[in-house]
Design an enzyme around this catalytic site. Structure first.
Site, PDB file in Angstrom:
ATOM      1  N   ASP A 278       7.824  -2.536  -0.885  1.00 33.49           N
ATOM      2  CA  ASP A 278       8.304  -2.432   0.486  1.00 33.49           C
ATOM      3  C   ASP A 278       7.421  -3.336   1.353  1.00 33.49           C
ATOM      4  O   ASP A 278       6.319  -3.730   0.946  1.00 33.49           O
ATOM      5  CB  ASP A 278       8.199  -0.971   0.930  1.00 33.49           C
TER       6      ASP A 278
ATOM      7  N   GLU B 249       7.151  -3.107   5.397  1.00 34.83           N
ATOM      8  CA  GLU B 249       6.541  -2.437   6.539  1.00 34.83           C
ATOM      9  C   GLU B 249       5.867  -1.129   6.103  1.00 34.83           C
ATOM     10  O   GLU B 249       6.440  -0.338   5.374  1.00 34.83           O
ATOM     11  CB  GLU B 249       7.586  -2.148   7.604  1.00 34.83           C
TER      12      GLU B 249
END
Length: 199
Positions: free
Chosen positions: A7, A9
């Site tokens: 991922d 953020e």
């Protein structure tokens, strides 16, 4: 062949919407996928607030230009890319991601796109596919890849659970508490060591 799926953020860079919420003074925009698992509901909520305040893409990009990777993220990513293939799989948008990819050394990213009017207003968004992270991991596996995954939010759980190894990294306390079956890590050196063990 292995590929690590990360991922963006909350894992490598701070949350864009939280940074924009603070810069704009609109606290409602601090809601993220850590708070709202339904991404469509979350994005429509965000777009309604942007319209209400007359804010568009340019204002968000101005804030993104001030965001730096989290401390140690670039070094972690560089070390990981020396050992295996890495793809960042994010529900952010290409219009947000480019300056952040520059600061991270141009890793590969799969993300979504915004629909922007001529006046710069964000009118909508287009997801690459349904359940973007899980679908991408399964597609990689269908090509003979073994996936390893890490993320911090509800929308990362599918790709983490579908991979041969995976972790919640810097996850919210509520996400960790509600998913005790998913191992958790907090530091980049821990994550790098765990990935190396899984390769």
């Amino acid at each position: 062949m292995n590929v690590v799926c990360l991922d963006l953020e909350g894992v490598l860079v701070p949350e864009i919407w939280i940074a924009f919420a603070k810069a704009s003074g609109i606290s409602e925009l601090e809601r993220t996928t850590r708070d709202e698992p339904d991404y469509d509901k979350l994005m429509n909520f965000r777009l309604d607030i942007l319209r209400e305040h007359g804010l568009g893409l340019a204002e968000i990009q101005d804030v993104i230009a001030t965001i730096d990777p989290m401390e140690g993220a670039r070094e972690f990513l560089d070390a990981l890319r020396e050992k295996t293939q890495v793809i960042i799989i994010s529900d952010t948008f290409e219009q947000f991601a480019q300056p952040l990819m520059h600061k991270l050394g141009w890793p590969t990213i799969f993300c979504n796109s915004l629909e922007v009017g001529e006046d710069g207003a964000i009118t909508g968004y287009k997801m690459r596919c349904d359940q973007t992270k899980l679908t991408t991991v399964r597609a990689l596996q269908s090509c003979g890849m073994e996936t390893i995954a890490a993320g911090d939010s509800y929308n990362d759980l599918g790709m983490i659970r579908a991979s041969k190894a995976g972790w919640l990294f810097k996850g919210a306390p509520s996400t960790k508490a509600e998913n005790p079956d998913v191992p958790t890590l907090e530091e980049y050196d821990e994550l790098l060591a765990a990935i190396e063990s899984a390769l």
